[in-house]
Design a protein around this motif. Structure first.
Motif, PDB file in Angstrom:
ATOM      1  N   GLN A 161      -2.849   3.557   5.262  1.00 26.06           N
ATOM      2  CA  GLN A 161      -1.432   3.216   5.235  1.00 26.06           C
ATOM      3  C   GLN A 161      -0.776   3.445   6.593  1.00 26.06           C
ATOM      4  N   ALA A 162      -1.211   4.479   7.302  1.00 26.71           N
ATOM      5  CA  ALA A 162      -0.670   4.725   8.643  1.00 26.71           C
ATOM      6  C   ALA A 162      -1.027   3.593   9.589  1.00 26.71           C
ATOM      7  N   ALA A 163      -2.282   3.112   9.511  1.00 26.16           N
ATOM      8  CA  ALA A 163      -2.713   2.005  10.366  1.00 26.16           C
ATOM      9  C   ALA A 163      -1.937   0.732  10.049  1.00 26.16           C
TER      10      ALA A 163
ATOM     11  N   PHE B  90       0.819  -1.211   0.000  1.00 30.98           N
ATOM     12  CA  PHE B  90       0.000   0.000   0.000  1.00 30.98           C
ATOM     13  C   PHE B  90       0.854   1.262   0.000  1.00 30.98           C
ATOM     14  N   ALA B  91       2.040   1.176   0.568  1.00 34.58           N
ATOM     15  CA  ALA B  91       2.909   2.349   0.613  1.00 34.58           C
ATOM     16  C   ALA B  91       3.384   2.767  -0.776  1.00 34.58           C
ATOM     17  N   THR B  92       3.411   1.847  -1.732  1.00 33.59           N
ATOM     18  CA  THR B  92       3.834   2.193  -3.088  1.00 33.59           C
ATOM     19  C   THR B  92       2.852   3.131  -3.773  1.00 33.59           C
ATOM     20  N   GLY B  93       1.587   3.081  -3.342  1.00 29.73           N
ATOM     21  CA  GLY B  93       0.557   3.864  -4.012  1.00 29.73           C
ATOM     22  C   GLY B  93       0.021   3.209  -5.263  1.00 29.73           C
TER      23      GLY B  93
ATOM     24  N   VAL C 221       3.537   8.277   4.620  1.00 30.70           N
ATOM     25  CA  VAL C 221       2.437   7.513   4.028  1.00 30.70           C
ATOM     26  C   VAL C 221       1.398   8.506   3.513  1.00 30.70           C
ATOM     27  N   ARG C 222       0.438   8.001   2.723  1.00 31.11           N
ATOM     28  CA  ARG C 222      -0.483   8.897   2.024  1.00 31.11           C
ATOM     29  C   ARG C 222      -1.819   9.087   2.718  1.00 31.11           C
TER      30      ARG C 222
END
Length: 250
Positions: free
Chosen positions: A202-204, A92-95, A197-198
């Motif tokens: 993503q933070a969770a 998910f961090a890749t976007g 993160v976006r």
């Protein structure tokens, strides 16, 4: 009846591709193509969902990046034999990834997850919900000092991050921590910036992958249980081990 969702399937295993194609056709999806590599992807119809079946997460993320470049408006779902918190977080961090599923998911939850993804939702493995509920020892044993090293998160931001893991909206966080909604928004923006993160999802995932899902701040005014904000279709009972099978679909 709503129009069928167009899907493209990418994967090296022909049996898996054909199995997914038939399953999705039975679930009223329209499969534009099922191919072994990105170069053969059908981009003419602008499929709303692209499924990337992978065995190696690093290779899979490269494929997802190629798909994103070719189909910037499509929703991309990566499908794997197994998962780890770190791999989900990385994806998910890749976007480039909008959904992450494991292959033991059954037909109806698979269809539901893809429909959610097509609508713009982020979809995670259902086993993550079970992990959060049961509190696996491997995650709970990690200390915050290790997990948050180098982030410069304040104590208040740590509290809010743990609330994000619980899927709590800003109003609930505000009440739980006895701070203004506007203050919550400011802290969340700071958390996203510091973690690079976006969004909240993503933070969770970042927090869960570092064992920070436990010990949320106590609520002096507890509210009724809330449903998680992260879509987790087909959740397994907490006692069931998340061993991965291709048995039913995906």
């Amino acid at each position: 009846m709503s129009e069928p969702i167009h899907v493209n399937i990418i994967g090296r295993n022909e049996i898996v591709r054909e199995g997914l194609k038939r399953i999705l056709a039975d679930q009223d999806f329209y499969v534009d193509c099922a191919v072994s590599c990105v170069d053969d992807l059908d981009t003419k119809n602008g499929s709303s969902v692209v499924i990337v079946d992978v065995n190696d997460i690093d290779e899979g993320l490269c494929v997802c990046a190629d798909v994103r470049e070719r189909c910037p408006t499509s929703r991309i779902v990566i499908m794997t034999d197994g998962y780890s918190m770190e791999d989900v977080s990385r994806a998910f961090a890749t976007g480039d990834v909008d959904g992450y599923l494991v292959k033991e998911i059954s037909c109806d939850p698979l269809a539901g997850a893809l429909r959610l993804t097509a609508l713009g939702e982020k979809v995670l493995p259902s086993q993550i919900a079970s992990s959060l509920a049961s509190g696996p020892a491997s995650a709970m044993s990690r200390c915050w000092d290790t997990g948050a090293s180098g982030t410069n998160l304040s104590a208040r931001e740590v509290d809010i991050l743990r609330c994000l893991v619980d899927g709590e909206p800003n109003k609930v966080i505000s009440r739980r921590l006895n701070i203004a909604d506007a203050t919550v928004k400011v802290h969340i923006k700071a958390i996203l910036r510091k973690l690079r993160v976006r969004n909240r999802t993503q933070a969770a995932i970042w927090a869960v992958s570092r064992g920070l899902a436990a010990d949320a701040p106590a609520d002096p005014n507890p509210l009724p249980a809330l449903r998680p904000s992260l879509p987790v279709p087909g959740a397994l009972p907490p006692q069931r081990a998340p061993d991965m099978q291709l048995a039913r679909a995906s």
